[in-house]
Design an enzyme around this catalytic site. Structure first.
Site, PDB file in Angstrom:
ATOM      1  N   TYR A   1      -9.992   0.729  11.030  1.00 31.43           N
ATOM      2  CA  TYR A   1     -11.300   1.056  10.686  1.00 31.43           C
ATOM      3  C   TYR A   1     -11.578   0.148   9.497  1.00 31.43           C
ATOM      4  CZ  TYR A   1      -7.764   3.502   7.499  1.00 31.43           C
ATOM      5  OH  TYR A   1      -6.770   3.792   6.769  1.00 31.43           O
ATOM      6  N   LYS A   2     -10.777  -1.274   9.332  1.00 35.68           N
ATOM      7  CA  LYS A   2     -11.137  -2.065   8.207  1.00 35.68           C
ATOM      8  C   LYS A   2     -11.825  -3.089   8.900  1.00 35.68           C
ATOM      9  CE  LYS A   2      -7.574  -0.379   5.331  1.00 35.68           C
ATOM     10  NZ  LYS A   2      -6.126  -0.422   5.032  1.00 35.68           N
TER      11      LYS A   2
ATOM     12  N   ASP B   1       2.987  -5.029   8.262  1.00 35.07           N
ATOM     13  CA  ASP B   1       1.879  -4.331   8.524  1.00 35.07           C
ATOM     14  C   ASP B   1       0.745  -5.060   8.289  1.00 35.07           C
ATOM     15  OD1 ASP B   1      -0.448  -2.611   7.504  1.00 35.07           O
ATOM     16  OD2 ASP B   1       0.916  -1.232   6.610  1.00 35.07           O
TER      17      ASP B   1
ATOM     18  N   PHE C   1       0.715  -1.368  -0.161  1.00 31.46           N
ATOM     19  CA  PHE C   1      -0.051   0.045  -0.029  1.00 31.46           C
ATOM     20  C   PHE C   1       0.828   1.506  -0.035  1.00 31.46           C
ATOM     21  CE2 PHE C   1      -2.641   3.202   2.022  1.00 31.46           C
ATOM     22  CZ  PHE C   1      -3.960   3.095   1.426  1.00 31.46           C
TER      23      PHE C   1
ATOM     24  N   ARG D   1     -12.459  -4.807  -5.839  1.00 32.31           N
ATOM     25  CA  ARG D   1     -12.145  -5.431  -4.621  1.00 32.31           C
ATOM     26  C   ARG D   1     -13.386  -6.068  -3.880  1.00 32.31           C
ATOM     27  NH1 ARG D   1      -7.958  -2.818  -0.999  1.00 32.31           N
ATOM     28  NH2 ARG D   1      -9.769  -1.087  -0.595  1.00 32.31           N
TER      29      ARG D   1
END
Ligand SMILES: *Cc1c(COP(=O)(O)O)cnc(C)c1O
Length: 390
Positions: free
Chosen positions: A218-219, A193, A124, A365
């Site tokens: 927050y995922k 990560d 990312f 996705r």
């Protein structure tokens, strides 16, 4: 049996089906983007109301001594079991990007005398941007290497490698234990990560001997937009852990108002400034959904959802190019497909209440957040795609 009947049966037999009621989700919506923004647990709105009306409005400044100041460590200890960490090694606060900066500079100081940093070549972007800047500050050179090639690329020049546990674009799950071992064999540190694996895939940081880690809340942890991230620093590194954002909240005695910085013992020295209490206590409430469910259960359902989704795609959209590895051991809780005209396809999916997202180049996705995603949801996504001319 038709796919529709099968989806209905799988949903009826789903042991996690009742968890969905704990989320404030429109039943008409197939929400397949929990890998980007988790859905809100119902407990969050109630808790925020209480925090504002009772703690802030009535207790005022006293609330800092009644649970606010220690919230980063307390909530870190709630996340610890989800990532295979003993208590006292996880602290919540700041964004993932900010925590990356703290950890990457600290990692160079934990392993001095080595010039090179390996960064996941498929990372990312923010991780790579922060690593580049940390390297400029510390005089290191960054080399980008695909995670699978790190064991061959690491050498006695490597201070540490920064690796994404799950690839945000393809959903590929990398071998955390194996890559960590290979890095250690060359004397390099392993920094992971966990943004796309925490709350989705079992993670065993202590058992794997991971040196440092960051993750997002927050995922798959449903902490809410911009919810604070977390840092993991195992006990064996805490005394030597020397991070660059030496704010007062990480000081040994913040209210002594000393002139010089002395980091507090333990995980707290990973803190920087005043914690973002409203976001943090929203996350605290969101973590309640883990009270009666394990990451293993969530993972098992997500793999089954993925399996079913792949079958729906193969049947309804023959020839579709799936970017996610099909082997269960090699995929996270996400399925990605290459889709020419992904942006337009996304608009069509959204118009039919199937919420997912797309990433460059031309990748759709589909997140499989198993706490609330239904088999019927993934079938709907495949059905909408089957009507697409592209
Ligand atoms: C989501 C994500 C981030 C987000 O970083 P922020 O600082 O919260 O914007 C970082 N790294 C990875 C791998 C991610 O998936």
């Amino acid at each position: 049996m038709s796919l529709g009947q099968e989806a209905a049966e799988l949903d009826a037999r789903d042991p996690l089906a009742s968890k969905r009621a704990e989320f404030d989700l429109d039943p008409q919506v197939a929400y397949l983007d929990g890998n980007s923004l988790g859905a809100p647990p119902r407990s969050v709105a109630r808790r925020l109301e209480e925090v504002v009306r009772e703690q802030w409005a009535r207790r005022l400044i006293r609330s800092w001594d009644e649970g606010w100041w220690d919230a980063p460590e307390r909530i870190g200890d709630r996340i610890a079991p989800l990532v295979g960490s003993a208590p006292g090694q996880v602290v919540v606060g700041d964004s993932t990007s900010v925590n990356l900066f703290k950890l990457l500079v600290a990692a160079t100081r934990l392993n001095p005398g080595r010039q090179e940093i390996l960064v996941d070549g498929t990372t990312f972007p923010t991780d790579g941007y922060v690593a580049d800047s940390a390297a400029r500050l510390t005089g290191h050179v960054v080399r980008r290497v695909a995670p699978g090639e790190m064991p061959g690329a690491v050498s006695e020049r490597t201070a540490f490698a920064l690796v994404n546990h799950v690839d945000y674009r393809t959903g590929e799950l990398h071998d955390l234990t194996g890559i960590t071992e290979a890095l250690h064999a060359a004397g390099a540190l392993a920094v992971w990560d966990l943004c796309h694996s925490v709350g989705a895939v079992p993670v065993e940081l202590d058992a794997a001997g991971v040196d440092l880690a960051v993750g997002c809340t927050y995922k798959f942890l449903n902490g809410g937009p911009g919810a604070p991230a977390f840092s993991y620093v195992p006990a064996r590194w805490q005394e030597a852990f020397d991070q660059p954002l030496t704010g007062w909240a990480g000081h040994a005695d913040p209210f002594a108002m000393d002139e010089g910085y002395a980091g507090r013992a333990g995980i707290s020295r990973a803190r920087a400034g005043t914690p973002d209490i409203l976001s943090m206590l929203a996350l605290d409430a969101a973590l309640d959904v883990w009270g009666d469910v394990t990451v293993g259960q969530v993972r098992a359902k997500a793999l089954a959802l993925g399996e079913f989704f792949l079958r729906c795609l193969d049947e309804l959209v023959p020839g579709v190019e799936v970017l996610t590895p099909r082997a269960p051991a090699r995929r996270g809780n996400q399925v990605s497909v290459r889709w020419p005209g992904a942006r337009e396809a996304l608009a069509m999916l959204t118009a039919q209440d199937v919420i997912c997202d797309f990433r460059q180049p031309e990748v759709l996705r589909f997140g499989l957040a198993a706490l609330y995603t239904r088999y019927g949801d993934v079938l709907r996504a495949a059905r909408v795609l089957s009507g697409w001319p592209g």
